[in-house]
Design an enzyme around this catalytic site. Structure first.
Site, PDB file in Angstrom:
ATOM      1  N   HIS A 148       2.872   3.203  -8.928  1.00 43.87           N
ATOM      2  CA  HIS A 148       2.743   1.763  -9.193  1.00 43.87           C
ATOM      3  C   HIS A 148       4.000   1.234  -9.905  1.00 43.87           C
ATOM      4  CE1 HIS A 148      -1.240   1.981  -7.729  1.00 43.87           C
ATOM      5  NE2 HIS A 148      -1.764   2.610  -8.769  1.00 43.87           N
TER       6      HIS A 148
ATOM      7  N   ASP B 163       0.834  -1.205   0.000  1.00 38.73           N
ATOM      8  CA  ASP B 163       0.000   0.000   0.000  1.00 38.73           C
ATOM      9  C   ASP B 163       0.872   1.261   0.000  1.00 38.73           C
ATOM     10  OD1 ASP B 163      -2.280   1.488   0.002  1.00 38.73           O
ATOM     11  OD2 ASP B 163      -2.873   1.035   2.063  1.00 38.73           O
TER      12      ASP B 163
ATOM     13  N   LEU C 133      11.260 -20.530  -3.524  1.00 32.59           N
ATOM     14  CA  LEU C 133      10.194 -19.688  -2.968  1.00 32.59           C
ATOM     15  C   LEU C 133       8.972 -19.787  -3.874  1.00 32.59           C
ATOM     16  CD1 LEU C 133       9.214 -17.174  -1.154  1.00 32.59           C
ATOM     17  CD2 LEU C 133      10.167 -15.751  -2.967  1.00 32.59           C
TER      18      LEU C 133
HETATM   19  C1  FPP Z   1      -1.711   0.075  -3.483  1.00 35.75           C
HETATM   20  O1  FPP Z   1      -1.287   1.406  -3.488  1.00 35.75           O
HETATM   21  C2  FPP Z   1      -1.140  -0.670  -4.608  1.00 35.75           C
HETATM   22  C3  FPP Z   1      -1.869  -1.285  -5.579  1.00 35.75           C
HETATM   23  C4  FPP Z   1      -3.342  -1.280  -5.619  1.00 35.75           C
HETATM   24  C5  FPP Z   1      -1.221  -1.990  -6.706  1.00 35.75           C
HETATM   25  C6  FPP Z   1       0.019  -2.773  -6.393  1.00 35.75           C
HETATM   26  C7  FPP Z   1       0.824  -2.884  -7.624  1.00 35.75           C
HETATM   27  C8  FPP Z   1       2.183  -2.876  -7.680  1.00 35.75           C
HETATM   28  C9  FPP Z   1       3.028  -2.872  -6.484  1.00 35.75           C
HETATM   29  C10 FPP Z   1       2.904  -2.845  -8.969  1.00 35.75           C
HETATM   30  C11 FPP Z   1       2.878  -4.035  -9.846  1.00 35.75           C
HETATM   31  C12 FPP Z   1       2.811  -5.336  -9.188  1.00 35.75           C
HETATM   32  C13 FPP Z   1       3.229  -6.493  -9.753  1.00 35.75           C
HETATM   33  C14 FPP Z   1       2.994  -7.757  -9.032  1.00 35.75           C
HETATM   34  C15 FPP Z   1       3.899  -6.548 -11.056  1.00 35.75           C
HETATM   35  P1  FPP Z   1      -2.391   2.537  -3.628  1.00 35.75           P
HETATM   36  O2  FPP Z   1      -2.548   2.852  -5.056  1.00 35.75           O
HETATM   37  O3  FPP Z   1      -3.634   2.121  -2.926  1.00 35.75           O
HETATM   38  O4  FPP Z   1      -1.706   3.723  -2.847  1.00 35.75           O
HETATM   39  P2  FPP Z   1      -2.424   4.908  -2.052  1.00 35.75           P
HETATM   40  O5  FPP Z   1      -3.184   4.264  -0.927  1.00 35.75           O
HETATM   41  O6  FPP Z   1      -1.279   5.741  -1.566  1.00 35.75           O
HETATM   42  O7  FPP Z   1      -3.301   5.636  -3.013  1.00 35.75           O
END
Ligand code: FPP
Length: 247
Positions: free
Chosen positions: A38, A21, A132
């Site tokens: 992201h 997050d 893993l």
């Molecule tokens: C949450 O941050 C993150 C996500 C919903 C997406 C996670 C994706 C990645 C880490 C990148 C790609 C992953 C892979 C497996 C290739 P948020 O957008 O909710 O952040 P915020 O709460 O600060 O808005």
């Protein structure tokens, strides 16, 4: 002593689950768009999976996309799906080199076809890897997962294929997407939020929870070491008394 030296290799969590997050806030702090966060979140994915593989943690499960995330702006959803495709494509060789097996849970058939294909190719290509198991939760909802298990079990009872008295903790677990994974010992959530957000509700029943202010793109191997050290300082009682555990 370095953080790494403080880890007791005999008391490693077997399975770590992470709610990644804070990508959006990280990007905002840098004056950039959410998708920039992201893209940089891929660093956290690499850091945590490499650290787990190096340490000997056997299972890592990352919450990459929830069913609720489909409600985000279309532009962000599309960019996340493209990022998933490009990252899996470019990282498959590294996964094989590091002996990491890719796995996925969630409603995979809801993903764009290209993402499903790329994912399946990488799962096939890494199927013999042993160090893993890296599970991506994609289009995942724990409530949906539990409801689907209930529906399948109810159908089997109705068809007399299953006796109601045989429905146990173990049997129920075997109907979940995670049937081939042990329950997580440690669940980490980054960015300071302290919620479970529909992630592994059944499986986290006895997991230790660890929350850190670190935003996901900044999540380093050291952050993972800190979480493991905290986990190792906790006493897991599974409902028993301290005296019973120390016997
Ligand atoms: C949450 O941050 C993150 C996500 C919903 C997406 C996670 C994706 C990645 C880490 C990148 C790609 C992953 C892979 C497996 C290739 P948020 O957008 O909710 O952040 P915020 O709460 O600060 O808005």
């Amino acid at each position: 002593m370095s953080l790494l030296e403080n880890i007791n290799k005999d008391k490693l969590p077997e399975h770590i689950a992470i709610i990644m997050d804070g990508n959006g806030r990280w990007a905002k702090l840098k004056g950039n768009k959410r998708i920039f966060g992201h893209k940089n979140g891929v660093a956290g994915v690499k850091n945590s999976s490499e650290a787990c593989a190096e340490l000997g943690v056997k299972y890592l499960t990352l919450y990459a996309f929830s069913t609720e995330n489909w409600n985000r702006p279309k532009l962000e959803v599309n960019a996340l799906m493209e990022l998933l495709v490009s990252t899996i494509h470019s990282e498959t060789k590294t996964l094989i080199k590091n002996d990491i097996k890719l796995n996925a849970i969630g409603q995979i058939s809801e993903l764009p076809e290209k993402a499903q294909r790329e994912l399946q190719d990488a799962i096939n290509a890494t199927s013999n890897c042993k160090r893993l198991t890296l599970t991506l939760a994609l289009s995942y909802s724990s409530k949906v997962e539990i409801l689907n298990a209930v529906k399948r079990i109810a159908t089997e009872v109705k068809l007399n294929k299953l006796d109601v008295n045989d429905i146990s903790d173990n049997l129920f677990s075997s109907y979940l997407n995670t049937y081939n994974l042990p329950d997580p010992d440690l669940m980490i959530r980054t960015s300071g939020e302290q919620r479970i957000s529909n992630f592994l509700l059944w499986q986290l029943a006895y997991s230790e929870l660890y929350f850190t202010e670190t935003l996901w793109p900044d999540f380093s191997k050291e952050d993972l070491y800190k979480a493991i050290i905290t986990y190792q300082s906790r006493e897991r009682r599974f409902g028993k008394t301290s005296e019973q555990i120390l016997k």
